[in-house]
Design a protein around this motif. Structure first.
Motif, PDB file in Angstrom:
ATOM      1  N   TRP A   1       1.183   8.263  11.308  1.00 25.63           N
ATOM      2  CA  TRP A   1       0.575   7.321  10.341  1.00 25.63           C
ATOM      3  C   TRP A   1       1.046   5.884  10.605  1.00 25.63           C
ATOM      4  O   TRP A   1       0.240   4.960  10.739  1.00 25.63           O
ATOM      5  N   ARG A   2       2.346   5.725  10.755  1.00 24.67           N
ATOM      6  CA  ARG A   2       2.871   4.368  10.891  1.00 24.67           C
ATOM      7  C   ARG A   2       2.573   3.777  12.267  1.00 24.67           C
ATOM      8  O   ARG A   2       2.230   2.605  12.396  1.00 24.67           O
TER       9      ARG A   2
ATOM     10  N   SER B   1      -1.106   2.873  12.377  1.00 25.47           N
ATOM     11  CA  SER B   1      -1.376   1.698  11.522  1.00 25.47           C
ATOM     12  C   SER B   1      -0.940   0.435  12.241  1.00 25.47           C
ATOM     13  O   SER B   1      -1.687  -0.557  12.316  1.00 25.47           O
TER      14      SER B   1
ATOM     15  N   TYR C   1      -3.021  -0.252   8.112  1.00 24.36           N
ATOM     16  CA  TYR C   1      -2.520   0.682   7.093  1.00 24.36           C
ATOM     17  C   TYR C   1      -3.633   1.121   6.138  1.00 24.36           C
ATOM     18  O   TYR C   1      -3.635   2.259   5.667  1.00 24.36           O
TER      19      TYR C   1
ATOM     20  N   LEU D   1       3.661   1.264   1.335  1.00 21.81           N
ATOM     21  CA  LEU D   1       2.643   1.085   2.374  1.00 21.81           C
ATOM     22  C   LEU D   1       1.440   1.979   2.099  1.00 21.81           C
ATOM     23  O   LEU D   1       0.319   1.667   2.487  1.00 21.81           O
ATOM     24  N   PHE D   2       1.693   3.095   1.424  1.00 22.76           N
ATOM     25  CA  PHE D   2       0.581   3.982   1.114  1.00 22.76           C
ATOM     26  C   PHE D   2      -0.171   3.517  -0.141  1.00 22.76           C
ATOM     27  O   PHE D   2      -1.395   3.532  -0.182  1.00 22.76           O
TER      28      PHE D   2
ATOM     29  N   GLU E   1       9.560   2.044   0.845  1.00 22.40           N
ATOM     30  CA  GLU E   1       8.678   1.365   1.794  1.00 22.40           C
ATOM     31  C   GLU E   1       7.477   2.239   2.138  1.00 22.40           C
ATOM     32  O   GLU E   1       6.337   1.778   2.173  1.00 22.40           O
ATOM     33  N   LYS E   2       7.762   3.532   2.349  1.00 23.49           N
ATOM     34  CA  LYS E   2       6.662   4.441   2.703  1.00 23.49           C
ATOM     35  C   LYS E   2       5.689   4.559   1.527  1.00 23.49           C
ATOM     36  O   LYS E   2       4.473   4.512   1.712  1.00 23.49           O
TER      37      LYS E   2
END
Ligand code: FAD
Lengths: 64, 564
Positions: free
Chosen positions: A18-19, A22, B380, B371-372, B367-368
């Motif tokens: 995911w990261r 992105s 993202y 970001l979501f 942070e995770k």
């Protein structure tokens, strides 16, 4: 659906994917986003997917 | 009005006389962190003054979710029951993408747990409970309408300039705690800066009064048909108040979006889409943007930082106040030891280092979630939508949707933590928060309690199935060195019914663990000894009482802030 926890290494991999995707997408010029994703998919297909799996995944990814 | 704050008047006071000894501790800010710290210090016999610029507790929706660990802190401060009475426990949540459920999660909740993993209570209510308790507590004075202007470090004290309705005053304090929130005046006056990240994406936050038939669980909708492109979060609070948070798009004008009319319109669309037929009222609203930032150190000379004055974490995963209460809990026993003279100031370096490391742990998780919840970039945003679309077909992706609700942080690498002496991996390692667990107290007529309640605010030596008499000697020896800054309690478990119903011992509480549930919960061997720090972290686990070594050496280790 109550969600059974996935094994930690699978979760870590999902987070990494995911990261990384992105940030990779953010790092290419806007005009090249589609091209970049296609090159990435092509590389993944060539290196990791047989014809059957690729066909299945293409069909799956069509559903939004 | 959904919360009516009690207004506190200004009580006149004079500046500290130059020839008198400075006050031991001045706390700047009567937010939840300053208040909890004041109680923690006063309970340990430290005289403390809290200076607050306002005349009441905060008004409006801020922290609403408190973790199980925070409730343990509050229980040790003597306000656990009031929080339990006034809050709503919950364990689960659901997330939807458009109109499809993509995640249902339940936070860990097992047999023997004393309380739910999370409760909802408004921050205003929480602060009022703490203020009421402070008013009934010796050693502790809250001074309202006292705005701190600046702090100046002098040789053996800090000068605190205060603006009051009757003119300015100067207090002299041995220790000053900056608990004055995100825009800390103390931080500014010492020319200190926080560094970190500010996230893109703004959320409107609204409290509504609504008699809804929905359960107490966290609900989130990504891209709902009611408000396409937005993300909406819904939380129930006590007294039919619901908190609605929704994300604004990059092109939305915040000024327009925060008008009452526009907020009502957006919320109405969503509630209508949910099939609502009940009337509702908008009680309060605000705009929020997420930040992760921290000072490099929480100790500057004789000034210590705690809560939002020291660090900020995004709200997603609810870590702000929960982390601030951990700060208050750790600072209360360390500072109290320094003020009472049992420990030197170096113990405060351990506070500062541990809490800075804890902020890092929180931020890694937050942070995770952030970001979501509020993907700030095209990349993202695209991957988030892909994850939501695929989550029902690839269950591992649901883990990315999981809000990672706040849990307690550990101090495994702190110099205070006595490392594990064995190779066998355990589920509870030194430095971890010791989970609360239901226990049966044997002596004085059997009764049900919790490990946290029996430990209280003290350092606890918990011996599983060992000789209570030997434990009592150790406890007495430790207490002789650590009190009055830190109290010491012994807890002995027994599997033998005959023994647990025997005579009570003066220094130890006997726990009936004939069902071995506590031993299992702690993943413990019989004979093992757990030393639990006042703030609930496991200092170390030892195979038996003898391995604890000399109590003097252990006390020195604690009072010096560990082996450096
Ligand atoms: C919208 C929102 C939602 C949140 N949700 C959650 C959640 O669900 N869970 C969670 O854990 N956290 C949450 N938080 C974070 C939480 O509200 C904060 O972390 C918490 O309030 C920090 O407490 P504090 O005591 O450190 O600071 P504050 O609550 O900011 O208190 C500081 C106090 O200092 C006073 N003060 C300031 N300057 C001076 C001065 N110069 N002199 C004297 N007094 C002064 C202020 O008046 C105030 O009373 C949320 C925050 C926001 C904004």
């Amino acid at each position: 659906m109550s969600t059974p926890a996935a094994p930690p290494e699978h979760i870590e991999h999902a987070e990494f994917a995911w990261r990384t995707l992105s940030e990779a997408l953010d790092s290419v010029p806007e005009s090249d986003r589609e091209g970049f994703l296609l090159r990435l998919a092509l590389l993944a297909a060539l290196d990791h997917l047989d014809a059957g799996t690729l066909t299945e995944l293409v069909a799956e990814a069509r559903t939004r | 009005m959904y919360f009516t704050p009690h207004r506190h008047g200004f009580t006149p006071f004079a500046s500290s006389p130059p020839d008198a000894a400075p006050e031991p501790v001045v706390i700047v800010g009567a937010g939840p962190v300053g208040l909890a710290l004041a109680l923690g210090l006063a309970r340990r016999g430290v005289v403390v003054t809290v200076l607050e610029s306002g005349d009441s507790v905060s008004y409006g929706s801020r922290a609403i979710c408190l973790s199980r660990h925070s409730l343990e802190v509050l229980e040790r401060l003597g306000v656990g029951e009031r929080f339990a009475e006034r809050s709503l426990p919950w364990t689960s949540g659901r997330s939807f993408h458009r109109d499809t459920e993509v995640l249902s999660f339940a936070m860990p909740h097992e047999d023997g747990d004393v309380r739910a993993p999370m409760v909802n209570i408004s921050q205003s209510e929480a602060e009022q409970i703490l203020v009421d308790e402070i008013e009934a507590t010796d050693h502790c004075t809250a001074r309202w309408r006292c705005r701190v202007l600046d702090c100046t470090e002098r040789d053996d004290h800090v000068g605190v300039r205060v603006e009051t309705p009757e003119g300015s005053r100067e207090l002299r304090a041995r220790w000053v705690i900056a608990a004055d929130g995100a825009r800390s005046t103390v931080r500014e006056s010492l020319v200190l800066r926080m560094s970190g990240t500010s996230y893109e994406g703004r959320y409107v936050i609204a409290d509504i009064h609504w008699r809804a038939p929905l359960p107490t669980e966290r609900r989130v909708w990504f891209d709902p048909p009611s408000n396409p492109g937005s993300t909406i979060i819904l939380h129930r609070q006590p007294a039919d108040i619901w908190r609605v948070d929704y994300q604004l798009g990059p092109d939305d004008d915040p000024e327009v979006e925060t008008t009452e009319e526009r907020i009502r319109e957006r919320i109405t669309r969503h509630l209508d889409w949910l099939g609502n037929t009940e009337p509702w009222t908008l009680e309060w609203s605000s705009l929020y943007r997420a930040h992760s930032s921290s000072l490099d150190s929480y100790l500057h000379g004789r000034v210590l930082f705690a809560g939002d004055a020291a660090h900020l974490v995004p709200i997603f995963g609810v870590r702000g106040l929960n982390s601030g209460l951990e700060d208050a809990d750790t600072l209360a026993w360390t500072l109290s030891s320094v003020v009472h003279g049992t420990a030197g100031p170096e113990l405060l370096r351990t506070y500062a280092a541990e809490r800075r490391a804890a902020w890092r742990q929180y931020v890694d998780q937050a942070e995770k979630s952030t970001l979501f919840m509020t993907p700030g970039t095209h990349g993202y945003a695209m991957t988030r939508d892909a994850v939501l679309t695929l989550a029902n077909r690839r269950p591992v992706l649901r883990e990315l949707i999981n809000p990672r609700q706040s849990g307690a942080t550990h101090s495994r690498t702190s110099p205070l933590t006595v490392g594990a002496t064995e190779d066998e991996p355990r589920s509870l390692v030194p430095g971890d928060p010791v989970p609360d667990h239901a226990v049966r107290v044997a002596a004085g007529g059997a009764r049900t309690s919790g490990l946290n309640a029996e430990r209280g605010p003290d350092l606890a030596v918990l011996a599983l199935d060992s000789e209570p008499e030997a434990l009592a000697d150790k406890v007495a020896a430790l207490r002789a060195r650590l009190a009055p800054g830190v109290g010491v309690r012994g807890l002995a478990t027994s599997r033998e019914a005959a023994r647990v119903h025997g005579a009570a011992l003066p220094e130890t509480t006997l726990l009936d663990d004939s069902a071995e549930t506590l031993a299992r919960a702690l993943d413990a061997d019989f004979g093992e000894v757990f030393v639990i720090r006042p703030a609930g972290l496991l200092l170390g686990r030892f195979p038996d009482l003898e391995h604890l070594g000399r109590c003097d050496a252990l006390a020195d280790h604690v009072l010096r802030g560990g082996s450096r």
